[in-house]
Scaffold this active site. Structure first.
Site, PDB file in Angstrom:
ATOM      1  CB  CYS A  51      -0.915  -0.007   1.128  1.00 56.24           C
ATOM      2  SG  CYS A  51      -0.314  -0.615   2.784  1.00 56.24           S
ATOM      3  CG  HIS A 117      -0.986   3.808   4.952  1.00 54.20           C
ATOM      4  ND1 HIS A 117      -0.930   2.330   4.579  1.00 54.20           N
ATOM      5  CD2 HIS A 117      -0.205   3.756   6.057  1.00 54.20           C
ATOM      6  CE1 HIS A 117      -0.325   1.657   5.364  1.00 54.20           C
ATOM      7  NE2 HIS A 117       0.172   2.391   6.369  1.00 54.20           N
ATOM      8  CG  ASP A 262      -3.517  -0.342  -2.435  1.00 54.45           C
ATOM      9  OD1 ASP A 262      -4.224  -1.532  -2.995  1.00 54.45           O
ATOM     10  OD2 ASP A 262      -3.217  -0.267  -1.107  1.00 54.45           O
TER      11      ASP A 262
END
Length: 466
Positions: A51, A117, A262
């Site tokens: 990710c 993130h 992703d």
């Protein structure tokens, strides 16, 4: 007129998870329609098989190793990590050109709603936040929507904690994105926009609306699989709401929509919470965390009415790295002059004007689950190699989750060994190693891979305490 851009990014959605990519059970009516109205790319790749690096690569157009993001970013605690790997320092550095910062500098309104993130200290002054990466408005979590993707409590809006919210994450994110878009159109109707919607789904902990779960129970192995199928369906519904908002606001014709993931799907029961990870790699080999096709080849749907030919399926090799240079050209923005981009303008490939990208795609994931952690796609070919210690030839490099002073030499001086060669246009499952059949091709690609890896490793930052 400069186009608007809407990028919808799923989390851990596999290449085979949508009906329009071959899933026999999940119903994805709106995404199927989107593909029919635009381009369904069948050789579209994420920037990484995990990710955080994938997201950084998409936003910057650069291989994430160049930005020092080598693996997923764990949250940093109040004290420095005692593990010595310096992962608590990792973040998308301030000043790195991103799609959002470049477009905002050219007069675009920018928004992120969903999963960020890209740092270890989310919503903390010690590290850059989404606003520092060019987003005017942000509504986000660091990693997962916690404690579950149902009724999350950890969203932050422009630096302010939101608190408990009722609903499912993808629908809440769609609510925020649609609300921002309507406000933006009322306030500055002539201002173009970049709207980035990174859904949390289908990442664990998977949580889906009960009616959808019940719908899939008769067609599932168990309730957990029904939860996953319902999760993908819920993403389809949330995407449909975003597309309906474009129609309602008269933005359909001048908005380039991109839908992707992703990385590949999570492996069932790889860790304790992954009991609902029933994602499908389709015909590809591997899963998330692999450098084989299923780790990085993901759905890639593009729609821009009147510009992109509807209902087409180009076999050109396209990457999430290509979004930044493509968007920049379409918006009349000069790409950053002081950094080297790994992406290319992919519009000619999407419109069928060219079938080749001209530049290879390189992945180096030091913590890959499969043995060959370096891979390259060049035209019809995919070459993979193991990493070995330069000091002890043939000894495999240990897994690395970050590059720091203690292992920098190990990473940068590593040797590539035990290559395998696949013609993935004919063999997407990478079953037939053609190294012995095409020795000249293998030698050419081994040299190109070695040169590319050496250049990338030398350009990879080291995380050290200041």
């Amino acid at each position: 007129m400069r186009p608007n851009f809407l990028v919808i990014l799923c989390d851990d959605l596999g290449y085979g998870d949508l009906a329009c990519y071959g899933h026999a059970t999940v119903e994805t009516e709106r995404l199927d329609r989107l593909a029919n109205e635009g381009v369904r790319a069948t050789h579209f790749y994420s920037a990484a098989p995990v990710c955080s690096p994938s997201r950084v690569g998409l936003l910057t157009g650069r291989i994430p190793n160049r930005l020092g993001v080598y693996d997923w970013i764990p949250p940093a605690g109040p004290e420095p990590s005692k593990r010595g790997d310096n992962r608590h320092l990792v973040h998308l550095r301030r000043g790195e050109p991103t799609i959002a910062s470049l477009l905002r500098g050219a007069g675009y309104a920018t928004c992120i709603a969903g999963k960020w993130h890209c740092n270890s200290r989310f919503n903390h002054a010690s590290q850059p936040q989404p606003s520092d990466a060019g987003f005017d408005h942000w509504f986000a979590t660091s990693n997962n929507a916690n404690p579950s993707h149902e009724n999350p409590t950890n969203f932050v809006r422009n630096g302010e904690e939101v608190g408990p919210i009722e609903g499912f994450s993808c629908q809440l994110v769609a609510d925020e994105a649609i609300g921002w878009l309507k406000r933006q159109r009322r306030g500055t109707p002539d201002k173009p926009f970049f709207l980035y919607v990174p859904f949390h789904e289908t990442h664990e902990p998977v949580a889906s609306p009960a009616p959808l779960v019940e719908k899939y129970l008769p067609r599932s192995k168990n309730r957990d699989e029904a939860q996953y199928f319902a999760n993908v369906h819920n993403v389809d519904l949330a995407t449909g709401r975003l597309l309906d908002a474009l129609d309602e606001l008269g933005l359909r014709d001048n908005t380039l929509v991109v839908f992707t993931s992703d990385n590949g799907p999570e492996t069932l029961k790889r860790y304790r919470r992954a009991h609902r990870s029933y994602g499908s790699p389709g015909p590809l080999r591997g899963m998330k965390l692999w450098t084989t096709e299923a780790g990085c080849r993901v759905p890639g749907i593009f729609r821009w009415p009147g510009v992109l030919p509807a209902g087409t399926e180009p076999r050109a090799v396209i990457s999430a790295l290509d979004l930044l240079p493509t968007f920049c050209r379409l918006a009349g923005v000069a790409p950053p002059a002081n950094v080297g981009l790994d992406g290319v303008d992919c519009l000619p490939m999407l419109t069928g004007k060219t079938a080749e990208r001209g530049e290879p795609l390189l992945w180096c994931y030091y913590n890959a689950t499969n043995g060959r952690r370096v891979a390259m796609r060049v035209g019809e070919w995919k070459v993979l190699a193991r990493l070995a210690s330069a000091e002890a030839v043939g000894k495999r490099l240990p897994k690395l989750s970050n590059v720091h002073p203690g292992n920098y030499a190990l990473a940068t001086q590593a040797q590539l060994i035990d290559h395998k060669l696949f013609r993935v246009t004919d063999d997407p499952a990478e079953r037939r190693d053609l190294s012995a059949d095409f020795p000249d091709e293998l030698d050419r690609l081994k040299l190109l891979l070695a040169e590319s890896y050496a250049e990338l490793a030398a350009d990879s930052p080291v995380w050290r305490e200041e």
